[in-house]
Scaffold this motif. Sequence first.
Motif, PDB file in Angstrom:
ATOM      1  N   SER A   6       0.839  -1.202   0.000  1.00 55.14           N
ATOM      2  CA  SER A   6       0.000   0.000   0.000  1.00 55.14           C
ATOM      3  C   SER A   6       0.869   1.245   0.000  1.00 55.14           C
ATOM      4  O   SER A   6       0.422   2.320  -0.387  1.00 55.14           O
ATOM      5  CB  SER A   6      -0.992  -0.003   1.155  1.00 55.14           C
ATOM      6  N   ASP A   7       2.136   1.111   0.390  1.00 55.15           N
ATOM      7  CA  ASP A   7       3.040   2.265   0.293  1.00 55.15           C
ATOM      8  C   ASP A   7       3.123   2.756  -1.148  1.00 55.15           C
ATOM      9  O   ASP A   7       3.094   3.955  -1.406  1.00 55.15           O
ATOM     10  CB  ASP A   7       4.444   1.894   0.801  1.00 55.15           C
TER      11      ASP A   7
ATOM     12  N   LEU B  60      -0.218   4.367  -2.104  1.00 57.86           N
ATOM     13  CA  LEU B  60      -0.295   5.709  -1.514  1.00 57.86           C
ATOM     14  C   LEU B  60       0.539   6.708  -2.322  1.00 57.86           C
ATOM     15  O   LEU B  60       0.089   7.822  -2.601  1.00 57.86           O
ATOM     16  CB  LEU B  60       0.182   5.667  -0.060  1.00 57.86           C
TER      17      LEU B  60
ATOM     18  N   TYR C 234       1.018   8.144  10.392  1.00 52.04           N
ATOM     19  CA  TYR C 234       1.982   7.339   9.657  1.00 52.04           C
ATOM     20  C   TYR C 234       3.065   8.256   9.069  1.00 52.04           C
ATOM     21  O   TYR C 234       2.758   9.184   8.309  1.00 52.04           O
ATOM     22  CB  TYR C 234       1.240   6.588   8.562  1.00 52.04           C
TER      23      TYR C 234
ATOM     24  N   TYR D  35       3.575   9.868   5.246  1.00 55.54           N
ATOM     25  CA  TYR D  35       2.797  10.910   4.547  1.00 55.54           C
ATOM     26  C   TYR D  35       3.653  12.161   4.304  1.00 55.54           C
ATOM     27  O   TYR D  35       3.644  12.749   3.232  1.00 55.54           O
ATOM     28  CB  TYR D  35       1.528  11.291   5.324  1.00 55.54           C
TER      29      TYR D  35
ATOM     30  N   ALA E  64      -5.282   8.301   8.507  1.00 58.31           N
ATOM     31  CA  ALA E  64      -5.225   6.863   8.766  1.00 58.31           C
ATOM     32  C   ALA E  64      -6.313   6.561   9.796  1.00 58.31           C
ATOM     33  O   ALA E  64      -6.373   7.195  10.840  1.00 58.31           O
ATOM     34  CB  ALA E  64      -3.858   6.463   9.302  1.00 58.31           C
TER      35      ALA E  64
ATOM     36  N   ALA F  36      -2.240   5.572  13.185  1.00 59.56           N
ATOM     37  CA  ALA F  36      -1.015   4.960  13.685  1.00 59.56           C
ATOM     38  C   ALA F  36      -0.066   6.111  14.029  1.00 59.56           C
ATOM     39  O   ALA F  36      -0.033   7.092  13.291  1.00 59.56           O
ATOM     40  CB  ALA F  36      -0.405   4.086  12.604  1.00 59.56           C
TER      41      ALA F  36
ATOM     42  N   ASP G 117      -6.663   5.833   5.007  1.00 61.66           N
ATOM     43  CA  ASP G 117      -5.739   4.688   5.024  1.00 61.66           C
ATOM     44  C   ASP G 117      -6.224   3.691   6.073  1.00 61.66           C
ATOM     45  O   ASP G 117      -6.137   3.943   7.273  1.00 61.66           O
ATOM     46  CB  ASP G 117      -4.329   5.222   5.352  1.00 61.66           C
TER      47      ASP G 117
ATOM     48  N   TYR H 136      -5.245  -0.868   9.238  1.00 62.38           N
ATOM     49  CA  TYR H 136      -5.544  -1.667  10.445  1.00 62.38           C
ATOM     50  C   TYR H 136      -7.031  -1.920  10.648  1.00 62.38           C
ATOM     51  O   TYR H 136      -7.456  -2.312  11.727  1.00 62.38           O
ATOM     52  CB  TYR H 136      -4.965  -0.957  11.680  1.00 62.38           C
TER      53      TYR H 136
ATOM     54  N   THR I  92      -4.158  -2.819   2.820  1.00 60.33           N
ATOM     55  CA  THR I  92      -2.921  -3.581   2.634  1.00 60.33           C
ATOM     56  C   THR I  92      -3.107  -5.047   3.031  1.00 60.33           C
ATOM     57  O   THR I  92      -3.931  -5.350   3.895  1.00 60.33           O
ATOM     58  CB  THR I  92      -1.778  -2.965   3.461  1.00 60.33           C
TER      59      THR I  92
ATOM     60  N   SER J 250      -0.513  -6.488   4.264  1.00 65.21           N
ATOM     61  CA  SER J 250       0.659  -6.666   5.130  1.00 65.21           C
ATOM     62  C   SER J 250       0.317  -6.944   6.588  1.00 65.21           C
ATOM     63  O   SER J 250       1.082  -7.599   7.278  1.00 65.21           O
ATOM     64  CB  SER J 250       1.531  -5.415   5.087  1.00 65.21           C
ATOM     65  N   LYS J 251      -0.784  -6.434   7.078  1.00 65.81           N
ATOM     66  CA  LYS J 251      -1.052  -6.519   8.515  1.00 65.81           C
ATOM     67  C   LYS J 251      -2.036  -7.656   8.805  1.00 65.81           C
ATOM     68  O   LYS J 251      -1.617  -8.729   9.206  1.00 65.81           O
ATOM     69  CB  LYS J 251      -1.553  -5.177   9.032  1.00 65.81           C
TER      70      LYS J 251
ATOM     71  N   ARG K  10       4.183  -7.868  -0.413  1.00 67.65           N
ATOM     72  CA  ARG K  10       4.058  -6.510  -0.951  1.00 67.65           C
ATOM     73  C   ARG K  10       2.841  -6.353  -1.867  1.00 67.65           C
ATOM     74  O   ARG K  10       2.964  -6.219  -3.091  1.00 67.65           O
ATOM     75  CB  ARG K  10       5.340  -6.066  -1.704  1.00 67.65           C
ATOM     76  N   VAL K  11       1.663  -6.386  -1.293  1.00 66.15           N
ATOM     77  CA  VAL K  11       0.450  -6.096  -2.066  1.00 66.15           C
ATOM     78  C   VAL K  11      -0.454  -5.179  -1.256  1.00 66.15           C
ATOM     79  O   VAL K  11      -0.683  -5.401  -0.056  1.00 66.15           O
ATOM     80  CB  VAL K  11      -0.353  -7.373  -2.450  1.00 66.15           C
TER      81      VAL K  11
HETATM   82  C1  LIG Z   1       1.931  -0.645   7.460  1.00 67.63           C
HETATM   83  C2  LIG Z   1       1.241   0.564   6.952  1.00 67.63           C
HETATM   84  C3  LIG Z   1       1.199   0.871   5.598  1.00 67.63           C
HETATM   85  C4  LIG Z   1       2.068   0.169   4.577  1.00 67.63           C
HETATM   86  O1  LIG Z   1       1.723  -1.057   4.273  1.00 67.63           O
HETATM   87  P1  LIG Z   1       2.405  -1.848   3.074  1.00 67.63           P
HETATM   88  O2  LIG Z   1       1.215  -2.358   2.337  1.00 67.63           O
HETATM   89  O3  LIG Z   1       3.203  -2.907   3.719  1.00 67.63           O
HETATM   90  O4  LIG Z   1       3.234  -0.936   2.233  1.00 67.63           O
HETATM   91  C5  LIG Z   1       0.438   1.940   5.175  1.00 67.63           C
HETATM   92  N1  LIG Z   1      -0.204   2.724   6.061  1.00 67.63           N
HETATM   93  C6  LIG Z   1      -0.165   2.487   7.375  1.00 67.63           C
HETATM   94  C7  LIG Z   1      -0.895   3.382   8.309  1.00 67.63           C
HETATM   95  C8  LIG Z   1       0.570   1.410   7.863  1.00 67.63           C
HETATM   96  O5  LIG Z   1       0.669   1.208   9.169  1.00 67.63           O
END
Ligand SMILES: *Cc1c(COP(=O)(O)O)cnc(C)c1O
Length: 354
Positions: free
Chosen positions: A81-82, A85, A106, A109, A146, A150, A176, A179, A202, A204-205, A213-214
């Motif tokens: 998601s980076d 973004l 985060y 930004y 977000a 975060a 965003d 979470y 994302t 990722s979490k 990386r998606v």
């Molecule tokens: C972890 C995180 C991201 C990035 O996630 P990726 O998909 O791993 O790049 C984006 N925004 C926030 C608020 C995050 O904590």
Amino acid sequence: MKGLRKITPYVPGRQPNYPDIIKLNTNENPYPPSPKVEKALRNFDVEQLKSYSSIDNSLLKNALGSKHTLSSDHFLIGNGSDEVLAFCFLAFFNSADPILFPDITYGFYKVWADLFQIPYKELPLTANFEITTDDYTQLNGGLIIANPNAPTGLFKPLSEIEQILNVNQEVIVIVDEAYIDFGGQSACSLVDKYPNLIIIRTFSKSSSLAGLRVGYAIGNPEYIKIAESIKSSFNPYSVDSLAENLAVAATEDESYYLDITKQICETRDWFSETIATFGFTSLESKTNFLLVTHPKISSEPLYHYLEAHDVFVRYFPKIERLKNYLRISIGTQEEMETVSQLLRHYTKTALTTI
Ligand SMILES: *Cc1c(COP(=O)(O)O)cnc(C)c1O
């Protein structure tokens, strides 16, 4: 040397990789990806890698469309998601008016705003680390929030997000939701009502796929198309075939992820209550991490104590208001029991020697 670019980069949590550490500093998921992801990995035809990956990511967009009950043209897929973004900043934040985001959020930004030379204004959170909705009515060139935020973990009710969308219909509002699966309520239901809303998600979490990386954006097809044109101007094949394939498998296994997410939330609430019995307070988290503090214990030596015991958490010494906090990601129940014992021991020792 002429023409060099100086920039202050984003600094992620450390990635120590020796065995038996408890890594709670980047909000990764402690549980493995779905068994269906593993199966998809085993069944992946290596020959597929001869060809370029999909340019429209239609397999993943269709899977996400079913999950969110939206047509596939509401989605943009990216390499984490980076990356999504970054594409959205380039696509939507081109006004001379500053974009707005909270002063504590985060850290990326601000880095993108600097990198892309976008004017920005950071709006202070309240003393309780809350986002003040009314601050986001001033003149701006776009917004990014977000939710949950975060590193606070606090969730802003959807009614307030809707208020922000309502008064900012001339600009894009990015929400965003990295979470969102850990207890918040997604703004997804507002996508059709507010074309100015872009949601970022994302794998990722909550999907345990940080290394894959998606990530993706959800929004009005007209604006998604503009973000797609940025992606096509930069790296049209940014999502590799294996990543897309495994992300589809993850998207299709909702029940597994509901189970592990529920477990993480239970562990989070147990951990927060347990460490409260020896004086730690945590902000009310709707994420897989807790922002914790103790009225009589300094964060920095505690951070080093935990590190000496192979427990890695996040400390933000550069953010004045977070100097006496630690951000602790939620690991397995067993890991958090170990951490809570360390905190209990440290607190006892520190408080008897003062
Ligand atoms: C972890 C995180 C991201 C990035 O996630 P990726 O998909 O791993 O790049 C984006 N925004 C926030 C608020 C995050 O904590």
